[in-house]
Scaffold this active site. Sequence first.
Site, PDB file in Angstrom:
ATOM      1  N   ASP A  52     -11.328 -51.220  -6.860  1.00 26.23           N
ATOM      2  CA  ASP A  52     -12.297 -51.865  -7.472  1.00 26.23           C
ATOM      3  C   ASP A  52     -12.097 -53.410  -6.777  1.00 26.23           C
ATOM      4  O   ASP A  52     -13.024 -54.366  -6.529  1.00 26.23           O
ATOM      5  CB  ASP A  52     -12.272 -52.112  -8.721  1.00 26.23           C
ATOM      6  CG  ASP A  52     -12.846 -50.912  -9.452  1.00 26.23           C
ATOM      7  OD1 ASP A  52     -13.344 -50.007  -8.507  1.00 26.23           O
ATOM      8  OD2 ASP A  52     -13.182 -50.787 -10.770  1.00 26.23           O
ATOM      9  N   GLY A  83      -0.552 -52.068  -9.900  1.00 29.37           N
ATOM     10  CA  GLY A  83      -1.790 -51.550 -10.519  1.00 29.37           C
ATOM     11  C   GLY A  83      -1.533 -49.836 -10.614  1.00 29.37           C
ATOM     12  O   GLY A  83      -1.260 -49.411  -9.319  1.00 29.37           O
ATOM     13  N   SER A  84      -1.550 -49.229 -11.671  1.00 31.61           N
ATOM     14  CA  SER A  84      -1.508 -47.986 -11.780  1.00 31.61           C
ATOM     15  C   SER A  84      -2.785 -47.164 -12.013  1.00 31.61           C
ATOM     16  O   SER A  84      -2.854 -46.218 -12.847  1.00 31.61           O
ATOM     17  CB  SER A  84      -0.584 -47.693 -12.956  1.00 31.61           C
ATOM     18  OG  SER A  84      -0.777 -47.927 -14.009  1.00 31.61           O
ATOM     19  N   GLY A  85      -4.103 -47.793 -11.503  1.00 29.70           N
ATOM     20  CA  GLY A  85      -5.078 -46.944 -11.904  1.00 29.70           C
ATOM     21  C   GLY A  85      -5.444 -45.823 -10.566  1.00 29.70           C
ATOM     22  O   GLY A  85      -4.337 -45.407 -10.215  1.00 29.70           O
ATOM     23  N   PHE A  86      -6.589 -45.607 -10.614  1.00 33.46           N
ATOM     24  CA  PHE A  86      -6.772 -44.201  -9.658  1.00 33.46           C
ATOM     25  C   PHE A  86      -6.471 -44.411  -8.252  1.00 33.46           C
ATOM     26  O   PHE A  86      -5.679 -43.508  -7.717  1.00 33.46           O
ATOM     27  CB  PHE A  86      -8.376 -43.937  -9.811  1.00 33.46           C
ATOM     28  CG  PHE A  86      -8.966 -43.572 -10.884  1.00 33.46           C
ATOM     29  CD1 PHE A  86      -8.969 -42.265 -11.250  1.00 33.46           C
ATOM     30  CD2 PHE A  86      -9.890 -44.576 -11.744  1.00 33.46           C
ATOM     31  CE1 PHE A  86      -9.250 -42.075 -12.588  1.00 33.46           C
ATOM     32  CE2 PHE A  86     -10.222 -44.215 -12.721  1.00 33.46           C
ATOM     33  CZ  PHE A  86     -10.183 -42.952 -13.475  1.00 33.46           C
ATOM     34  N   GLY A  87      -6.372 -45.529  -7.502  1.00 34.72           N
ATOM     35  CA  GLY A  87      -6.042 -45.753  -6.225  1.00 34.72           C
ATOM     36  C   GLY A  87      -4.441 -45.991  -6.186  1.00 34.72           C
ATOM     37  O   GLY A  87      -3.818 -45.253  -5.357  1.00 34.72           O
ATOM     38  N   GLU A 147     -24.690 -44.885 -21.165  1.00 34.08           N
ATOM     39  CA  GLU A 147     -23.853 -43.614 -21.979  1.00 34.08           C
ATOM     40  C   GLU A 147     -23.552 -44.313 -23.180  1.00 34.08           C
ATOM     41  O   GLU A 147     -23.524 -43.597 -24.283  1.00 34.08           O
ATOM     42  CB  GLU A 147     -22.657 -43.395 -21.222  1.00 34.08           C
ATOM     43  CG  GLU A 147     -22.974 -42.621 -19.855  1.00 34.08           C
ATOM     44  CD  GLU A 147     -22.030 -42.637 -18.885  1.00 34.08           C
ATOM     45  OE1 GLU A 147     -22.181 -41.907 -17.633  1.00 34.08           O
ATOM     46  OE2 GLU A 147     -20.727 -43.499 -18.887  1.00 34.08           O
ATOM     47  N   VAL A 184       1.882 -59.612 -13.213  1.00 35.87           N
ATOM     48  CA  VAL A 184       2.249 -60.425 -11.746  1.00 35.87           C
ATOM     49  C   VAL A 184       1.491 -61.501 -11.946  1.00 35.87           C
ATOM     50  O   VAL A 184       0.251 -61.726 -12.049  1.00 35.87           O
ATOM     51  CB  VAL A 184       1.936 -59.515 -10.528  1.00 35.87           C
ATOM     52  CG1 VAL A 184       2.220 -60.520  -9.432  1.00 35.87           C
ATOM     53  CG2 VAL A 184       2.812 -58.408 -10.353  1.00 35.87           C
ATOM     54  N   ALA A 210     -14.312 -44.574  -9.956  1.00 33.89           N
ATOM     55  CA  ALA A 210     -13.039 -43.749  -9.429  1.00 33.89           C
ATOM     56  C   ALA A 210     -13.029 -43.432  -8.221  1.00 33.89           C
ATOM     57  O   ALA A 210     -12.013 -43.382  -7.631  1.00 33.89           O
ATOM     58  CB  ALA A 210     -12.916 -42.906 -10.488  1.00 33.89           C
TER      59      ALA A 210
END
Length: 415
Positions: A304, A15-19, A174, A83, A317
Site C-alpha cells: 500500500d 512492516g509485517s503486513g501481507f508484503g 460491507e 521506526v 492484499a
Amino acid sequence: MNITNTNLKRVVIIGSGFGGLQVASKLNRKFFQIVLIDKNNYHTFQPLLYQVATFGLEPDSIAKSIRTIINNYSNFFLRLAKVNFIDLKTQIIFSNMGELYYDYLILATGSQTNFFGKKNISKFAFPMKTLEEALNLRNCILQRFESALYEKNYKKQCLLMNFVIVGGGPTGVELAGSLAEFKSSIFPKDYPELDNKKIKIHLIQATKRLLDGMSESSSKKALKYLKNMGVNVWLNNPVKDYDGKILSTNKGKLKSINVIWTAGVKGALIKGLKKKYLANNRIQVDCFNKVKGEKNLNLFAIGDVAVMKPNGHPMIALPAIKQGIHLAKNLNRFFSKKQLIPFNYHNKITMAIIGRNKAVCDIFFLKISGFFAWLIWMSIHLIKIVGFRNKLLTLINWGTQYINYNKSIRLIINY
C-alpha cells in the site's frame, strides 16, 4: 537493537503486513540476514476487520503471532519497535528501541486512514484500520444500545442508534450490510425493549456510485442490496465537516454521534524520505519496486505504501502479496548474478460482500452477484487468512452464524 553482525548482507523490512511477511519468509538466508520490524507482534488480516467490529469474529481469528508464522528460520530477527526516521546517507534507521544499520531496506509499512486534512473528522469520527480500532468500534456500537435502554428521551434515544458510515468502497459497503443484518435478525432478540425502527444506518459516498473500483453493474447491484436491507445510501455527497454531533455534507446535515470513517487510506510514510520520492502520500517505485530517485539498489517499497506508475495498483492484499514474493525472488536472483524480472500485475478479481448470500464479484469479464459471488468471496478470504487455526476458527464462526442467523460474539471488552 542487539542484532549480531555477520558477513551476510542485512535486509531490514519495516512492516509485517501481507508484503513484508512474504519478503521475510522467501529471502534466501544463505545471502541475507533478515530483520523484520513492526510495532505489533502479530499480523492482521485487515479485510475482515469489519467483522470484528460488527460481532462476527473475535480478534484472534484474524490475527496471528509473527513468531509462529516465521519460526525456525536461521538468520532471522524480529524486533518490536516504531521506526521514527530513516537516514538514507548513513543507511541507519532510528526507532524508539534504538538504531540499526541496513544494507537493504524494504518499506512495507502499509496504509493508514486518510481524513483528507479534515481535523475535526479525524478527532471525532471512528476509523477502522487496525485491530484496536475495530475493537473500539465494536465496544462503542454495543455500548450505544446499552445506553439507549436507560434513555427516556425519544430524540436522544434515536441519536444513540443513528449510525453514519462515510465511504462507499468495499469496507463501507460491507460494514453497512453487516450492521443492517444485525438490525434485522439479532437486535430484536437482544434488545426486545427497544424499537429497531429507531436504528438508522446511513452510507455516504462522495462520488456518483458505490464501489468505484468495480464494474457499474456490480455497483448498481450492491446499491440495490443495501437499499432492500434498509440502508439509507447518499451518493454524490461529499462530507464537509463533523463536530462530534452534526455531520455536514453537500446535501445537508445529519445528526449522529456514531460516524465511522472508511472514506480513504494513504501510505504510512516514515520521516527521512525526500519529497521527490513521493506521489499522493505514497512512495514512487520502478518496475523492480526500487524507490525512484535513489541511485543505489538498496531502497525498496512494496504494498500500500508504494505506487508503481503509470496507474499504480489497488491498495488491497493481493498486490502486496505478489510484490513481496516478487521482490524476494529478485533479490535472490541479484545475489545469484541473474537478471532481475520486472513486476507485472493485473487486477483479475474484485469483490465485496453485502450480507447473507449477497455479494458482487468481477472476475475478468464476468460480473457475478448473489449466492455464487458470496461463495467466491467467502472461499477466497478463507484461503488468504494466515494459519490453519485461524482458518478453522473463521470457518466455524461463519458456519454457525449461517445456520443460526446469529452473530454470537457480542462482548463489550474494555482494554
